[in-house]
Design a protein around this motif. Sequence first.
Motif, PDB file in Angstrom:
ATOM      1  N   SER A 121      40.585 -29.469  69.047  1.00  0.00           N
ATOM      2  CA  SER A 121      39.461 -29.306  69.964  1.00  0.00           C
ATOM      3  C   SER A 121      40.112 -28.058  71.001  1.00  0.00           C
ATOM      4  O   SER A 121      39.791 -28.155  72.319  1.00  0.00           O
ATOM      5  N   LYS A 122      40.409 -27.090  70.639  1.00  0.00           N
ATOM      6  CA  LYS A 122      40.622 -25.716  71.282  1.00  0.00           C
ATOM      7  C   LYS A 122      39.489 -24.794  71.193  1.00  0.00           C
ATOM      8  O   LYS A 122      38.545 -25.262  70.358  1.00  0.00           O
ATOM      9  N   PRO A 123      39.218 -23.911  72.012  1.00  0.00           N
ATOM     10  CA  PRO A 123      37.999 -23.161  72.038  1.00  0.00           C
ATOM     11  C   PRO A 123      37.566 -22.356  70.920  1.00  0.00           C
ATOM     12  O   PRO A 123      36.581 -21.906  70.924  1.00  0.00           O
ATOM     13  N   GLY A 124      38.553 -22.142  69.953  1.00  0.00           N
ATOM     14  CA  GLY A 124      38.016 -21.195  68.900  1.00  0.00           C
ATOM     15  C   GLY A 124      37.112 -21.734  68.082  1.00  0.00           C
ATOM     16  O   GLY A 124      36.890 -22.954  67.937  1.00  0.00           O
ATOM     17  N   ALA A 125      36.105 -21.179  67.383  1.00  0.00           N
ATOM     18  CA  ALA A 125      35.030 -21.504  66.830  1.00  0.00           C
ATOM     19  C   ALA A 125      35.146 -22.565  65.745  1.00  0.00           C
ATOM     20  O   ALA A 125      34.327 -23.490  65.868  1.00  0.00           O
ATOM     21  N   ILE A 126      36.445 -22.320  64.790  1.00  0.00           N
ATOM     22  CA  ILE A 126      36.554 -23.181  63.841  1.00  0.00           C
ATOM     23  C   ILE A 126      37.717 -24.146  63.823  1.00  0.00           C
ATOM     24  O   ILE A 126      38.975 -23.323  63.912  1.00  0.00           O
ATOM     25  N   TRP A 127      37.767 -25.232  63.925  1.00  0.00           N
ATOM     26  CA  TRP A 127      38.683 -26.028  64.239  1.00  0.00           C
ATOM     27  C   TRP A 127      39.722 -25.404  65.486  1.00  0.00           C
ATOM     28  O   TRP A 127      41.060 -25.912  65.053  1.00  0.00           O
ATOM     29  N   GLY A 128      39.171 -25.274  66.349  1.00  0.00           N
ATOM     30  CA  GLY A 128      40.112 -24.591  67.257  1.00  0.00           C
ATOM     31  C   GLY A 128      40.453 -22.995  66.988  1.00  0.00           C
ATOM     32  O   GLY A 128      41.180 -22.287  67.893  1.00  0.00           O
ATOM     33  N   ALA A 129      40.767 -22.797  65.591  1.00  0.00           N
ATOM     34  CA  ALA A 129      40.854 -21.371  65.468  1.00  0.00           C
ATOM     35  C   ALA A 129      39.667 -20.511  65.273  1.00  0.00           C
ATOM     36  O   ALA A 129      38.718 -21.064  65.562  1.00  0.00           O
ATOM     37  N   GLY A 130      39.635 -19.157  64.850  1.00  0.00           N
ATOM     38  CA  GLY A 130      38.557 -18.411  64.766  1.00  0.00           C
ATOM     39  C   GLY A 130      38.278 -18.014  66.171  1.00  0.00           C
ATOM     40  O   GLY A 130      38.939 -18.239  67.155  1.00  0.00           O
ATOM     41  N   PRO A 131      37.346 -17.066  66.121  1.00  0.00           N
ATOM     42  CA  PRO A 131      36.810 -16.266  67.167  1.00  0.00           C
ATOM     43  C   PRO A 131      36.410 -17.383  68.456  1.00  0.00           C
ATOM     44  O   PRO A 131      36.281 -18.473  68.262  1.00  0.00           O
TER      45      PRO A 131
END
Lengths: 373, 398
Positions: free
Chosen positions: B233-243
Amino acid sequence: MNFLLDEDHLALKQSAAVFLDKEIVLDALLKPGASVDQANYRGNWEKIAAMGWTGITVPESYGGLGLSCVDVAMVLGEMGRTLAPSPFLGNLIGTWALLRLGTEEQKQRILPAVAAGTARLALAVGDAAGDVADHSRELGAERSAQGFLLKGARAFAIDAAGADWLIVDAHNAETGRRGFFLVDTKSDDLTVDIMNWRDLTRQVCDVRLNGCVGEELAPLTPADWAWVRDRILFALAAECAAGTQQILSMTAEYAKERVAFGKPIGSYQAIKHSLADMLGQAECANVAVLYAAWALSEEAPQASLAAAMAKAFAADAYVDCTHRSIQIFGAIGFTWEMKNHLYLKRAHANAELFGNSRAHRSRVIDLAQQAAA
Amino acid sequence: MDFRLPAENDPRRAVVRKWLSEHPKPSGRQLAEAGYTVPHWPKPWGVAAEPELQFIIDEEMGRAGVMPPNLINPVAVNNCAQTLLSHGTDAQHERFLMPALACEEIWCMLFSEPAGGSDLAALRTTARRDGDHYVVKGQKTWTSLAHKAQIGVLIARTDTAAPKHAGLSAFLMDMKSPGVTVRPIIDLSGCKNEYNEVFLDDVRVPADRLLGKEGEGWRIATSQLQTERVALSKPGAIWGAGPSARDLVNGLAVSGHLSDPVVRDEAAKIFIEGELLRLLAYRALSDRMNAKPSGPEGAIRKMLAAPHGQHIVEMAKKVQGPRGMIAGEQPFPSQVGSGKGMFADWDYAFWFSPAVTLGVGTQEILKNIVAERTLGLPRENDPTAKLPWTEINRAKSA
Ligand SMILES: Cc1cc2nc3c(=O)[nH]c(=O)nc-3n(C[C@H](O)[C@H](O)[C@H](O)COP(=O)(O)OP(=O)(O)OC[C@H]3O[C@@H](n4cnc5c(N)ncnc54)[C@H](O)[C@@H]3O)c2cc1C
C-alpha cells in the motif's frame, strides 16, 4: 516523525468529548419547523466560555489559552462531531483574523476581552456570491474625518450576529486595494441579519454597512490573508472530518440493528461495502486534517497546500457520507426528526463556505507544482 | 505529533550514504548482510530500524538507484519470510532466510487454486504424511514468479476430515522437486510469465519443511496476506511500485493538459488521494517494526491504494487519446516518473492495472474485511465453514 497524537492531545479531545456529549442537546432542532433560533446558540456559548475556549487561540500574553492548531483540531473535531451550535467557529475565525491583521494596540484592546468571554469577534468577507477572493467591491471604504466610512454589504459571515466586533474587508478607494477594517457592532449604521441558512446549527449572516466607521487594521501583505484563509479552511475541514466519522459510526450501528429479510441490513454487501467506502473516506479526511493542523502549527511551507487538500477532501467526504447515511437508514433517515439531515446540511454548507472543493483542488495543483519546483 | 520527515542532514543518513559509497552497486547478499533488505527486522537479519531509520534507508537506497529487494523477491521479502521468522524453526531460519533476503533464492506463493481463490480455504491440494515426508498432490494457479522460484510457500490440506480452515498446513517446498510442473499463463497485457499454473504430482516434501505445526496453515496464510497488504500500500500505481500521483501531475504539467479544467480537477483529486495515502502509509510505518503483522489498517490501505493506482494510470491513458491505444506508447516524456522495474512503463502499468483490485484479496473481499473487522458488521455467512472437508465435497458432487 511521529504521526500519532500525543497524550495531551488525546486528553484534550477526551475532555471536549465528555463536555459536549453532556451539554449539547439537539432535540429542539429535531421538531419539524425548527430553526436556528431553537439551537440554544447563546446557552451553549455561555457553557463553552466557562471552559475557557473563547480564547483558545488567543496567546497567553493576552490572557488566552494560546493553543496550537493541533489542539484546536481536537476541540473543533468534537464540536463538529456533536454539531455544537454556538458562535465558537465564528469567534475563532475572527480571532485568527485579528491576530494576524490587527495592530498591537487593537489586539491589546480586544483580545483579553475575547479570552475572558466578554467580547466576541467575527469575520465578514464574503460577497453576495460567497466569493472571498480579494476583488470584491461590494463593500467600499472611504477615508473621512472620523476614520474610514464603510458602505456596502458582506454576506455569509459566520456568527456575525451577536458579535461585538466585526472584521471586514473592503475596497479601499484611496489605495485602490483591499483593506481590512475593524467595526464596532454597536454602530447604528450597521445591520446584521441571520440568513435563512439550511444548516440549522449555524448562524450565517448578511451584514449591511451604511456608512459606519471602521478602524484600519495593520497594512496587509499577500501572505496575511493566506494565513487567515488557511486556518479557516482547516477549521471547516476539521468539522467535516469529525462529522464524517460520526455519521459513519451512527450508520454502522444502525446497520447492525435494523433487520430486513430476517438479517441485520449490515450483513448485505451493498450496505457493508458502502460503509467500508465511508470508512476509507473518514480515515483519509482525518489524516488530512491532522496534517494540515500540524503544518499550520509549525507554519510549515506546505501549510497552504495541506489546508487546501484538507478542505477539498474532507468536505467532499462529508457530503458523500451523509448522503450514503440517509440511504442506509432508509425512509426514517429522510425525516426531520432524525439527526441525519443536520449532518447532511452541515456537510453541504461547509463544502460551499470559503470556496468549494473544485476551487481548492485547482489551487492544490498550483501549490503542488510550486512545492515540486 | 510531528509530520516532519527526516532532514537532509540527519546524521543517520550519513551512515547509510557511507555504506553506499563503499558498496556502489550492492549485491543482494551485501544488502541482506548489512541488514538493509529488511531494516525493520531484529538483528542479524535487519538493523532493528525504527520507522524513521527505515524511511531513511528506503529513501537513500532509492536515490542511489538500488533496485529494492522487495521488488526482486517480493514474496519472500514482503511477506513470507516474516512468517518464517515468527513460525519457523532455528534450522529453517538458518537454511532459508539469508538466501531469500539476498534474493539468491526467489520465492513464490502457492496459495490460489482453480477451486480456491477468494475462498482460499476451499483449496483441494493435499499433503499426505508418508514416513519422514509429505506427498503433495494438486494444482495451484495464478502463481507469480513460479517460473523463477526455487522455493514455494505452499498451503495444502493435511487433514481432510477437519473443517476447511482447520485442515490446512504450510510448507516450504523446493520448486525443483520431481513432480512440480510450471506452465506460464499469459495475462491480458500479453506479458509472458507474470503468473503461472503449477501442477503438483506426488511431490515429496521432507517433513522438516513444514512451517509451524500441522493445522496452522490458515493462520500462517492470513498473516502473510496481511503483511502483504501493508507492503503493497504505497502510493505507486501498481502494488506500490509504478508511477505515483505526483508523477501524474508532473507529466500532465509537461504535456500541457493541466490547463483543461476537467483534467486539472481529476488530476487534483488523484493527487490528494496519493498524498493522503502517503500519510496513512507513514502512520502505519510504526506498526511495521519487528515483523509484527498489521491489523485491519493494512486492509484499509490496500482497499484505498488499489483503485488509486488505477485512477493514476487511467488518467494518463485518457489524455493520450487514440494514441494511447498504440501498444507501448507512453503518455509523457520518459523522464517523468519514479516508477521502478517494469512498472516504470506507463503503458504496461495501465494494462496491468485491472489486476491490482484482484491480487492479494479482491476489492470485494477487502471491503468485507474492513467492514467486519473495523466496523463490527456481521460476518459473511459461509455454509461450508463448519462441515468436515470431506462432507463439503460429498454435498457438492451429490
Ligand atoms: C496479477 C496476479 C497475481 C497473483 N499472484 C498470486 C500468487 O503469486 N499466488 C497466489 O496464490 N495467488 C495469486 N493470485 C491470485 C489471487 O490471490 C486471486 O485472484 C484472488 O484471491 C481472487 O481469487 P479468484 O481469482 O479465484 O476470484 P474468485 O474468488 O473466483 O472471485 C471472483 C469474483 O467474485 C467475488 N467474490 C468472491 N467471494 C466473494 C464474497 N464473499 N463476497 C463478495 N464477492 C466475492 C470476487 O471479489 C471477484 O470479483 C494472483 C492474482 C493476480 C491477478
